[in-house]
Design a protein around this motif. Structure first.
Motif, PDB file in Angstrom:
ATOM      1  N   ASP A  20       2.155   1.704  -3.534  1.00 55.18           N
ATOM      2  CA  ASP A  20       1.092   2.194  -4.398  1.00 55.18           C
ATOM      3  C   ASP A  20       0.814   3.669  -4.139  1.00 55.18           C
ATOM      4  OD1 ASP A  20       0.857  -0.314  -5.491  1.00 55.18           O
ATOM      5  OD2 ASP A  20      -0.909  -0.876  -4.314  1.00 55.18           O
ATOM      6  N   THR A  21       0.829   4.053  -2.864  1.00 56.22           N
ATOM      7  CA  THR A  21       0.570   5.450  -2.516  1.00 56.22           C
ATOM      8  C   THR A  21       1.650   6.355  -3.084  1.00 56.22           C
ATOM      9  OG1 THR A  21      -0.518   4.748  -0.474  1.00 56.22           O
ATOM     10  CG2 THR A  21       0.203   7.034  -0.587  1.00 56.22           C
ATOM     11  N   ASP A  72       3.535   5.795  -5.681  1.00 58.15           N
ATOM     12  CA  ASP A  72       3.366   5.808  -7.132  1.00 58.15           C
ATOM     13  C   ASP A  72       2.213   6.725  -7.532  1.00 58.15           C
ATOM     14  OD1 ASP A  72       3.906   5.028  -9.792  1.00 58.15           O
ATOM     15  OD2 ASP A  72       2.288   3.530  -9.695  1.00 58.15           O
ATOM     16  N   LEU A  73       1.113   6.634  -6.811  1.00 60.83           N
ATOM     17  CA  LEU A  73      -0.035   7.493  -7.108  1.00 60.83           C
ATOM     18  C   LEU A  73       0.283   8.965  -6.861  1.00 60.83           C
ATOM     19  CD1 LEU A  73      -2.985   5.362  -5.698  1.00 60.83           C
ATOM     20  CD2 LEU A  73      -2.444   5.809  -8.095  1.00 60.83           C
ATOM     21  N   LEU A  74       1.007   9.253  -5.789  1.00 58.20           N
ATOM     22  CA  LEU A  74       1.387  10.642  -5.520  1.00 58.20           C
ATOM     23  C   LEU A  74       2.289  11.198  -6.610  1.00 58.20           C
ATOM     24  CD1 LEU A  74       1.988  10.575  -1.654  1.00 58.20           C
ATOM     25  CD2 LEU A  74       0.134  11.699  -2.898  1.00 58.20           C
ATOM     26  N   ASN A  79       0.823  -1.207   0.000  1.00 57.42           N
ATOM     27  CA  ASN A  79       0.000   0.000   0.000  1.00 57.42           C
ATOM     28  C   ASN A  79       0.856   1.257   0.000  1.00 57.42           C
ATOM     29  OD1 ASN A  79      -2.395  -1.394  -0.071  1.00 57.42           O
ATOM     30  ND2 ASN A  79      -2.704  -1.355   2.142  1.00 57.42           N
ATOM     31  N   ARG A 127       2.299  10.205  -9.755  1.00 53.11           N
ATOM     32  CA  ARG A 127       1.452  10.407 -10.935  1.00 53.11           C
ATOM     33  C   ARG A 127       0.608  11.671 -10.805  1.00 53.11           C
ATOM     34  NH1 ARG A 127      -1.062   4.523 -12.585  1.00 53.11           N
ATOM     35  NH2 ARG A 127       0.896   3.532 -13.188  1.00 53.11           N
ATOM     36  N   VAL A 128       0.038  11.882  -9.623  1.00 50.69           N
ATOM     37  CA  VAL A 128      -0.777  13.074  -9.405  1.00 50.69           C
ATOM     38  C   VAL A 128       0.079  14.330  -9.549  1.00 50.69           C
ATOM     39  CG1 VAL A 128      -2.079  14.357  -7.649  1.00 50.69           C
ATOM     40  CG2 VAL A 128      -2.535  11.941  -8.014  1.00 50.69           C
TER      41      VAL A 128
END
Length: 89
Positions: free
Chosen positions: A27-28, A30-32, A24, A34-35
């Protein structure tokens, strides 16, 4: 159950929880990332749109002036044609 079995279950439970937490967290991150990239892209596009709008306003002004100049030239050409037609016998 003996102590070895209980200890093995506790250790495997801890490893399982750690694995879920680690996944998790990855993933967090990676998402940050991307954002952040998307926010940067949107900011650049907004600046580009603003510049294009400003250039478009300038082009409208230039086209308006050109239309006026073309109309003035058209009037002058009409006057010249009228003068030339009057001079012909």
């Amino acid at each position: 159950m003996d102590i070895g079995t209980i200890l093995a279950l506790v250790i495997s439970g801890c490893v399982f929880v750690y694995t879920i937490f680690r996944d998790n967290t990855k993933d967090t991150d990676d998402l940050l990332a991307r954002v952040g990239k998307l926010e940067t892209t949107i900011a650049v596009q907004n600046i580009s749109i603003t510049k294009i709008e400003a250039d478009q306003d300038k082009m409208r002004d230039v086209l308006s002036k050109l239309e006026t100049q073309i109309h003035d030239l058209d009037v002058k050409i009409e006057k010249l044609i009228t003068i030339l037609q009057q001079r012909q016998p």
